[in-house]
Design a protein around this motif. Sequence first.
Motif, PDB file in Angstrom:
ATOM      1  N   PHE A   1       3.746  -8.408  -8.353  1.00 25.07           N
ATOM      2  CA  PHE A   1       4.122  -8.667  -6.965  1.00 25.07           C
ATOM      3  C   PHE A   1       3.032  -8.177  -6.023  1.00 25.07           C
ATOM      4  O   PHE A   1       2.621  -7.020  -6.071  1.00 25.07           O
ATOM      5  CB  PHE A   1       5.448  -7.988  -6.639  1.00 25.07           C
ATOM      6  CG  PHE A   1       5.886  -8.144  -5.218  1.00 25.07           C
ATOM      7  CD1 PHE A   1       5.883  -9.379  -4.594  1.00 25.07           C
ATOM      8  CD2 PHE A   1       6.329  -7.049  -4.491  1.00 25.07           C
ATOM      9  CE1 PHE A   1       6.292  -9.534  -3.279  1.00 25.07           C
ATOM     10  CE2 PHE A   1       6.745  -7.183  -3.177  1.00 25.07           C
ATOM     11  CZ  PHE A   1       6.729  -8.424  -2.571  1.00 25.07           C
ATOM     12  N   LEU A   2       2.570  -9.066  -5.165  1.00 23.28           N
ATOM     13  CA  LEU A   2       1.571  -8.776  -4.138  1.00 23.28           C
ATOM     14  C   LEU A   2       2.267  -8.932  -2.787  1.00 23.28           C
ATOM     15  O   LEU A   2       2.420 -10.042  -2.291  1.00 23.28           O
ATOM     16  CB  LEU A   2       0.389  -9.743  -4.274  1.00 23.28           C
ATOM     17  CG  LEU A   2      -0.707  -9.674  -3.233  1.00 23.28           C
ATOM     18  CD1 LEU A   2      -1.408  -8.311  -3.282  1.00 23.28           C
ATOM     19  CD2 LEU A   2      -1.706 -10.793  -3.444  1.00 23.28           C
ATOM     20  N   ALA A   3       2.728  -7.818  -2.231  1.00 26.22           N
ATOM     21  CA  ALA A   3       3.537  -7.866  -1.016  1.00 26.22           C
ATOM     22  C   ALA A   3       2.774  -8.421   0.184  1.00 26.22           C
ATOM     23  O   ALA A   3       3.283  -9.252   0.922  1.00 26.22           O
ATOM     24  CB  ALA A   3       4.098  -6.483  -0.694  1.00 26.22           C
ATOM     25  N   ASP A   4       1.544  -7.952   0.390  1.00 26.84           N
ATOM     26  CA  ASP A   4       0.785  -8.357   1.569  1.00 26.84           C
ATOM     27  C   ASP A   4      -0.580  -8.902   1.162  1.00 26.84           C
ATOM     28  O   ASP A   4      -1.571  -8.162   1.136  1.00 26.84           O
ATOM     29  CB  ASP A   4       0.617  -7.179   2.530  1.00 26.84           C
ATOM     30  CG  ASP A   4      -0.081  -7.577   3.825  1.00 26.84           C
ATOM     31  OD1 ASP A   4      -0.310  -8.793   4.047  1.00 26.84           O
ATOM     32  OD2 ASP A   4      -0.399  -6.685   4.618  1.00 26.84           O
ATOM     33  N   PRO A   5      -0.651 -10.193   0.853  1.00 23.84           N
ATOM     34  CA  PRO A   5      -1.925 -10.764   0.411  1.00 23.84           C
ATOM     35  C   PRO A   5      -2.995 -10.834   1.493  1.00 23.84           C
ATOM     36  O   PRO A   5      -4.158 -11.118   1.201  1.00 23.84           O
ATOM     37  CB  PRO A   5      -1.543 -12.162  -0.079  1.00 23.84           C
ATOM     38  CG  PRO A   5      -0.243 -12.463   0.536  1.00 23.84           C
ATOM     39  CD  PRO A   5       0.435 -11.160   0.831  1.00 23.84           C
ATOM     40  N   ALA A   6      -2.640 -10.542   2.741  1.00 25.28           N
ATOM     41  CA  ALA A   6      -3.641 -10.539   3.813  1.00 25.28           C
ATOM     42  C   ALA A   6      -4.419  -9.221   3.840  1.00 25.28           C
ATOM     43  O   ALA A   6      -5.465  -9.135   4.482  1.00 25.28           O
ATOM     44  CB  ALA A   6      -2.965 -10.773   5.158  1.00 25.28           C
ATOM     45  N   ASP A   7      -3.932  -8.215   3.149  1.00 24.71           N
ATOM     46  CA  ASP A   7      -4.571  -6.903   3.113  1.00 24.71           C
ATOM     47  C   ASP A   7      -5.661  -6.903   2.034  1.00 24.71           C
ATOM     48  O   ASP A   7      -5.364  -7.058   0.850  1.00 24.71           O
ATOM     49  CB  ASP A   7      -3.516  -5.842   2.801  1.00 24.71           C
ATOM     50  CG  ASP A   7      -4.082  -4.442   2.682  1.00 24.71           C
ATOM     51  OD1 ASP A   7      -5.285  -4.237   2.939  1.00 24.71           O
ATOM     52  OD2 ASP A   7      -3.301  -3.542   2.312  1.00 24.71           O
ATOM     53  N   PRO A   8      -6.930  -6.730   2.432  1.00 29.68           N
ATOM     54  CA  PRO A   8      -8.016  -6.730   1.440  1.00 29.68           C
ATOM     55  C   PRO A   8      -7.847  -5.656   0.359  1.00 29.68           C
ATOM     56  O   PRO A   8      -8.207  -5.864  -0.791  1.00 29.68           O
ATOM     57  CB  PRO A   8      -9.283  -6.477   2.258  1.00 29.68           C
ATOM     58  CG  PRO A   8      -8.918  -6.785   3.667  1.00 29.68           C
ATOM     59  CD  PRO A   8      -7.439  -6.579   3.795  1.00 29.68           C
ATOM     60  N   ASP A   9      -7.280  -4.500   0.732  1.00 31.55           N
ATOM     61  CA  ASP A   9      -7.037  -3.451  -0.268  1.00 31.55           C
ATOM     62  C   ASP A   9      -6.008  -3.907  -1.288  1.00 31.55           C
ATOM     63  O   ASP A   9      -6.104  -3.578  -2.474  1.00 31.55           O
ATOM     64  CB  ASP A   9      -6.569  -2.155   0.404  1.00 31.55           C
ATOM     65  CG  ASP A   9      -7.682  -1.474   1.192  1.00 31.55           C
ATOM     66  OD1 ASP A   9      -8.875  -1.719   0.886  1.00 31.55           O
ATOM     67  OD2 ASP A   9      -7.363  -0.707   2.116  1.00 31.55           O
ATOM     68  N   ALA A  10      -4.996  -4.668  -0.847  1.00 31.26           N
ATOM     69  CA  ALA A  10      -3.980  -5.183  -1.768  1.00 31.26           C
ATOM     70  C   ALA A  10      -4.602  -6.169  -2.752  1.00 31.26           C
ATOM     71  O   ALA A  10      -4.239  -6.189  -3.932  1.00 31.26           O
ATOM     72  CB  ALA A  10      -2.838  -5.835  -0.992  1.00 31.26           C
ATOM     73  N   ILE A  11      -5.549  -6.967  -2.287  1.00 36.42           N
ATOM     74  CA  ILE A  11      -6.234  -7.912  -3.176  1.00 36.42           C
ATOM     75  C   ILE A  11      -7.045  -7.140  -4.217  1.00 36.42           C
ATOM     76  O   ILE A  11      -7.049  -7.484  -5.408  1.00 36.42           O
ATOM     77  CB  ILE A  11      -7.141  -8.871  -2.368  1.00 36.42           C
ATOM     78  CG1 ILE A  11      -6.282  -9.754  -1.449  1.00 36.42           C
ATOM     79  CG2 ILE A  11      -8.007  -9.712  -3.283  1.00 36.42           C
ATOM     80  CD1 ILE A  11      -5.327 -10.698  -2.163  1.00 36.42           C
ATOM     81  N   ASP A  12      -7.701  -6.058  -3.804  1.00 37.04           N
ATOM     82  CA  ASP A  12      -8.432  -5.213  -4.760  1.00 37.04           C
ATOM     83  C   ASP A  12      -7.486  -4.589  -5.778  1.00 37.04           C
ATOM     84  O   ASP A  12      -7.795  -4.513  -6.965  1.00 37.04           O
ATOM     85  CB  ASP A  12      -9.198  -4.103  -4.035  1.00 37.04           C
ATOM     86  CG  ASP A  12     -10.410  -4.621  -3.267  1.00 37.04           C
ATOM     87  OD1 ASP A  12     -10.844  -5.769  -3.536  1.00 37.04           O
ATOM     88  OD2 ASP A  12     -10.918  -3.877  -2.395  1.00 37.04           O
ATOM     89  N   ARG A  13      -6.318  -4.147  -5.308  1.00 35.92           N
ATOM     90  CA  ARG A  13      -5.329  -3.555  -6.224  1.00 35.92           C
ATOM     91  C   ARG A  13      -4.825  -4.598  -7.213  1.00 35.92           C
ATOM     92  O   ARG A  13      -4.611  -4.302  -8.399  1.00 35.92           O
ATOM     93  CB  ARG A  13      -4.175  -2.936  -5.444  1.00 35.92           C
ATOM     94  CG  ARG A  13      -4.580  -1.654  -4.707  1.00 35.92           C
ATOM     95  CD  ARG A  13      -3.387  -0.911  -4.129  1.00 35.92           C
ATOM     96  NE  ARG A  13      -2.602  -1.696  -3.189  1.00 35.92           N
ATOM     97  CZ  ARG A  13      -2.834  -1.745  -1.876  1.00 35.92           C
ATOM     98  NH1 ARG A  13      -3.834  -1.044  -1.348  1.00 35.92           N
ATOM     99  NH2 ARG A  13      -2.070  -2.470  -1.093  1.00 35.92           N
ATOM    100  N   LEU A  14      -4.635  -5.832  -6.750  1.00 35.13           N
ATOM    101  CA  LEU A  14      -4.219  -6.919  -7.648  1.00 35.13           C
ATOM    102  C   LEU A  14      -5.267  -7.138  -8.733  1.00 35.13           C
ATOM    103  O   LEU A  14      -4.935  -7.286  -9.915  1.00 35.13           O
ATOM    104  CB  LEU A  14      -3.996  -8.217  -6.856  1.00 35.13           C
ATOM    105  CG  LEU A  14      -3.683  -9.463  -7.684  1.00 35.13           C
ATOM    106  CD1 LEU A  14      -2.377  -9.300  -8.447  1.00 35.13           C
ATOM    107  CD2 LEU A  14      -3.639 -10.692  -6.778  1.00 35.13           C
ATOM    108  N   ALA A  15      -6.528  -7.133  -8.340  1.00 37.78           N
ATOM    109  CA  ALA A  15      -7.614  -7.300  -9.319  1.00 37.78           C
ATOM    110  C   ALA A  15      -7.608  -6.165 -10.344  1.00 37.78           C
ATOM    111  O   ALA A  15      -7.833  -6.397 -11.545  1.00 37.78           O
ATOM    112  CB  ALA A  15      -8.963  -7.381  -8.606  1.00 37.78           C
ATOM    113  N   ASP A  16      -7.327  -4.937  -9.896  1.00 38.25           N
ATOM    114  CA  ASP A  16      -7.233  -3.797 -10.823  1.00 38.25           C
ATOM    115  C   ASP A  16      -6.140  -4.033 -11.858  1.00 38.25           C
ATOM    116  O   ASP A  16      -6.337  -3.805 -13.052  1.00 38.25           O
ATOM    117  CB  ASP A  16      -6.935  -2.494 -10.067  1.00 38.25           C
ATOM    118  CG  ASP A  16      -8.089  -2.013  -9.208  1.00 38.25           C
ATOM    119  OD1 ASP A  16      -9.233  -2.467  -9.418  1.00 38.25           O
ATOM    120  OD2 ASP A  16      -7.829  -1.178  -8.308  1.00 38.25           O
ATOM    121  N   THR A  17      -4.989  -4.468 -11.390  1.00 36.23           N
ATOM    122  CA  THR A  17      -3.859  -4.712 -12.299  1.00 36.23           C
ATOM    123  C   THR A  17      -4.184  -5.813 -13.293  1.00 36.23           C
ATOM    124  O   THR A  17      -3.972  -5.659 -14.505  1.00 36.23           O
ATOM    125  CB  THR A  17      -2.591  -5.064 -11.493  1.00 36.23           C
ATOM    126  OG1 THR A  17      -2.270  -3.964 -10.640  1.00 36.23           O
ATOM    127  CG2 THR A  17      -1.419  -5.370 -12.413  1.00 36.23           C
TER     128      THR A  17
END
Length: 176
Positions: A11-27
Amino acid sequence: MGALMLSAVTFLADPADPDAIDRLADTLSVLVSGVAGGLVGDAVIVAGRESEAAASIADATGAALVLHEGGSPYAAGAAAARRDWVLCLEAGDVPAEGWIRTLDRFIGTARPETGLGRLHRPAAGLSDRLVGRIEALIGAKRARAGDVVRREALRAGAVFAPRLKIRPLIARIDRP
C-alpha cells in the motif's frame, strides 16, 4: 522452498510524496529476494490516487497497479493478486532476514481454518501495537501491514466475519 507462493500487496498511501516513492522502491527491492527464493509469485501496488511515479515503478517491476479510494487497500489489492496467500505491506516495509523461510513454512503448513500470520513490526506506532495486542487475544477483524492472509478472506470484504485467529510469526518487518 515449496511450490506454494504468495502475492505481495504493498500500500502506497501518498504517491505524490517523493519519500513515499523511495520507500516503495525499498520494499519492492527486498521482495526480489522472495521472487528468487520461490516464495513471491507476483506483486501488487495499491496507490491512494493516480501517480505517474507509481505507474512507472509498477511497469518497471512487473507489478500490477491498483487505485484505491477508501476501504481496505489490501482487499483492493487482493482483487488483482494471483496467488492464494497475500503478504500485506506498506511502502517502506522491509522484511528482515529469515522472512522467506518463515513465510514459506507458514503457508506450507497452514490448514484451511488457519486465520492469518502476523510478522512482528517493532516500528509500528503505539496505537497499532495496542490494537495488535488486543487482536492477538480476540482475533483480527481486518488485515494490517505485516499480515499474511488468504486472498479469499481479503476478497470477501474489508472486515473479517468472523474474526481471524492470529498466528504470530518469528520474522519481523523493519522500517529504515
